[in-house]
Design an enzyme around this catalytic site. Structure first.
Site, PDB file in Angstrom:
ATOM      1  CE  LYS A 228     -10.890 -85.299  39.718  1.00  0.00           C
ATOM      2  NZ  LYS A 228     -10.868 -85.627  38.751  1.00  0.00           N
ATOM      3  CD  GLU A 234       0.982 -76.538  43.383  1.00  0.00           C
ATOM      4  OE1 GLU A 234       2.252 -77.203  42.188  1.00  0.00           O
ATOM      5  OE2 GLU A 234       0.260 -76.996  43.552  1.00  0.00           O
ATOM      6  N   GLY A 289      -8.599 -83.780  35.152  1.00  0.00           N
ATOM      7  CA  GLY A 289      -8.429 -81.649  35.093  1.00  0.00           C
ATOM      8  C   GLY A 289      -8.498 -81.099  33.846  1.00  0.00           C
ATOM      9  NE  ARG A 290      -3.909 -84.760  29.913  1.00  0.00           N
ATOM     10  CZ  ARG A 290      -4.327 -85.440  31.005  1.00  0.00           C
ATOM     11  NH1 ARG A 290      -4.002 -84.883  32.200  1.00  0.00           N
ATOM     12  NH2 ARG A 290      -3.956 -86.946  30.601  1.00  0.00           N
ATOM     13  CD  GLU A 375      -1.016 -82.893  33.470  1.00  0.00           C
ATOM     14  OE1 GLU A 375      -0.368 -81.771  33.673  1.00  0.00           O
ATOM     15  OE2 GLU A 375      -2.516 -83.074  33.504  1.00  0.00           O
ATOM     16  CG  HIS A 406       6.020 -58.277  14.789  1.00  0.00           C
ATOM     17  ND1 HIS A 406       6.769 -57.647  13.796  1.00  0.00           N
ATOM     18  CD2 HIS A 406       4.798 -58.735  13.878  1.00  0.00           C
ATOM     19  CE1 HIS A 406       6.145 -57.171  12.592  1.00  0.00           C
ATOM     20  NE2 HIS A 406       4.704 -57.599  12.755  1.00  0.00           N
ATOM     21  CE  LYS A 528       0.635 -82.102  42.748  1.00  0.00           C
ATOM     22  NZ  LYS A 528      -0.476 -83.226  41.644  1.00  0.00           N
TER      23      LYS A 528
END
Length: 560
Positions: A228, A234, A289-290, A375, A406, A528
């Protein structure tokens, strides 16, 4: 009022957000309804007893909408509890706060922002005014640009620096810029463009990017950089390395713009990176963002499956928006799922939630929902800043069925802690292997039945009459492990959109019950900022506030 305009029309009379200005506001846990529900929890019957007492339990505790059915009859809940949970939602002003969100009120109070991911999926031609501007028109202008670009890439008209068509797309982002698009592309793989390979790179660990670049051809690779602000450490680290890789393999600096596009609001920073302004696709701060895969962040989805399929996904989400806005709370899928979760977490003391999608293409859904739920609602203070005295977001995890059976299902069936489960299954079989789908669905339904009803000591003794007494408890399943089943007619772009929107709204409803802000994420920021301070890994560069552990770790690195 037309059906598709009803959400936007709320904008005209948006109720203002409750002020929540002082710490004298009672916590929801201090209200009489909360106490009543605590008393109900102490005396609630087992799931097996609830089914025995009501032969029509499935009919009473299931509801359908938007091409899916929610069966919550295997939850440890009865009619009085459900009635009081609905009263709790109304006490917390759920309907008013839902309407305020959908109308554009600044319900993200810590950032003074509206929360309008629902606008991203409004049909074309629907107006939505925010601060006097028709933001729905802005959304569709960006969608049109995305379609034009996507069509050019998919048709082979957009070429790399040597004139070859794009064959590999690498989405570089993290968090909501990675998890949502990656999950959607996995789910919609049957609609993928033939001959087009898609990769997602998120981790700043260089192995992630290096392994991806080994599979890419610099002449035919397009990088989609999603950030954004165009400052995410990252993402920019990975993007810078990708650009260096291109330049080092023969791409002229002037041609970088043929291999990089940006999803960002910071056009200047993207242009300095080498991305042409016309190849920067914007989105807005009123979609976190999410909650952003519906925006330009979904460009990789559109490139992979095409603009028509992407718009079908938007339409499915919009249908769920309308259901959430219009359906009575008693028949409202997001509301019912949210209230069941509140009941399990706050009154039955079950703090985790397992997501078990019985469809391989939904294998990334648990990871996506981890961010969405944890979040959003991983908060410990109310909107007024009071410390809560009750649990909020569940610890969410999961795996595709039958793989999960499993792996961690042993703990779900016989572990000391009880973990509720959301089973997600799809009726339609598009694999061409019907015997596999029958086995898959049989396993899904069997697991939820086993969790609910279990197997008692008498049943085990009858099955193993000659077994020693000490062995029998090992074979007992206590049952009474709650689950819900979401049954989709088919997994399509439309139903996927509805499924994602269902969980988005569920998370919001729970935030209203808990009186927390689901739309900020300040807990992400501290780590961060500290990482930026430590980026040199030089122990002499850190200040005196750093603890001996941090200094010690840095000194070990320096000594190697």
């Amino acid at each position: 009022m037309s059906s598709h305009a009803s959400v936007a029309s709320l904008n005209a009379s948006a109720p203002s957000e409750p002020p929540c200005l002082n710490t004298a506001v009672n916590l929801v846990s201090q209200t009489p309804l909360w106490s009543t529900l605590q008393q109900r929890a102490a005396g609630i019957s087992t799931i097996k007893e609830l089914f025995r007492a009501d032969p029509q339990r499935f009919r009473r505790f299931s509801v359908s909408a938007c091409g899916m059915l929610l069966d919550y009859s295997k939850q440890r809940i009865d009619a009085p509890v459900l009635s009081e949970l609905l009263a709790l939602a109304r006490q917390q002003q759920l309907e008013a706060r839902r309407d305020a969100m959908l109308a554009g009120a600044a319900i993200n109070s810590t950032e003074n922002r509206a929360v309008l991911h629902s606008v991203l999926r409004l049909p074309k031609g629907t107006r939505f005014l925010l601060d006097g501007a028709d933001i729905a028109a802005d959304v569709h202008a960006v969608l049109a640009r995305m379609r034009s670009f996507s069509d050019a890439v998919r048709d082979g008209r957009w070429v790399g620096h040597t004139g070859k068509a794009i064959r590999t797309i690498v989405n570089i982002g993290i968090g909501g810029s990675d998890l949502g698009p990656q999950m959607a592309c996995s789910a919609l793989a049957p609609w993928a463009q033939p001959g087009l390979t898609l990769h997602f790179v998120s981790n700043v660990d260089g192995r992630h990017l290096a392994d991806t670049l080994q599979q890419a051809d610099p002449e035919t690779t397009l990088f989609v950089v999603a950030s954004k602000t165009f400052t995410t450490m990252e993402t920019l680290t990975n993007a810078g390395t990708a650009r260096a890789w291109m330049l080092g393999r023969g791409c002229p600096q002037a041609s970088i713009c043929q291999h990089f596009v940006a999803l960002s609001t910071n056009v200047d920073a993207a242009q300095q990176f080498g991305i042409a302004p016309e190849n920067v696709f914007p989105f807005w701060n009123w979609a976190g963002g999410r909650y952003s895969l519906w925006s330009a962040i979904g460009l990789s989805i559109m490139l992979y499956v095409g603009a028509d399929r992407f718009e079908e996904m938007l339409a499915g989400a919009h249908a769920m928006d309308l259901h959430f806005a219009q359906a009575p709370l008693e028949q409202n899928l997001p509301v019912l799922m949210a209230l069941v979760g509140v009941w399990n977490i706050n009154f039955l003391g079950q703090q985790a939630l397992s997501i078990a999608p019985y469809h391989q293409r939904l294998h990334r859904l648990p990871a996506y929902l981890q961010q969405l739920e944890m979040e959003s609602n991983g908060k410990s203070v109310t909107r007024a800043g009071q410390r809560v005295d009750y649990a909020t977001a569940p610890i969410l995890f999961g795996e595709a069925g039958t793989n999960g059976q499993h792996a961690y299902f042993q703990c779900l069936h016989q572990g000391a802690a009880i973990t509720p489960t959301d089973f997600i299954a799809v009726i339609e079989d598009d694999s061409g292997l019907p015997q596999h789908n029958r086995a898959l669905l049989a396993n899904c339904f069997a697991q939820s039945k086993a969790m609910a009803h279990g197997k008692d000591l008498d049943q085990v003794r009858a099955e193993l009459p000659d077994a020693p007494a000490w062995l029998l408890p090992h074979r007992v399943f206590e049952g009474n492990r709650p689950s819900s089943t979401l049954l989709l007619d088919a997994l399509t772009p439309r139903s996927l959109g509805g499924l994602i929107a269902l969980y988005e709204h569920k998370v919001f409803v729970q935030s209203v019950i808990w009186d927390i802000n689901a739309f900020d994420q300040w807990g992400v920021e501290l780590g961060k900022s500290l990482a930026l301070q430590l980026i040199s890994l030089d122990p002499d560069a850190v200040n005196e506030d750093y603890d001996s552990s941090t200094r010690g770790l840095l000194q070990i690195l320096q000594s190697k």
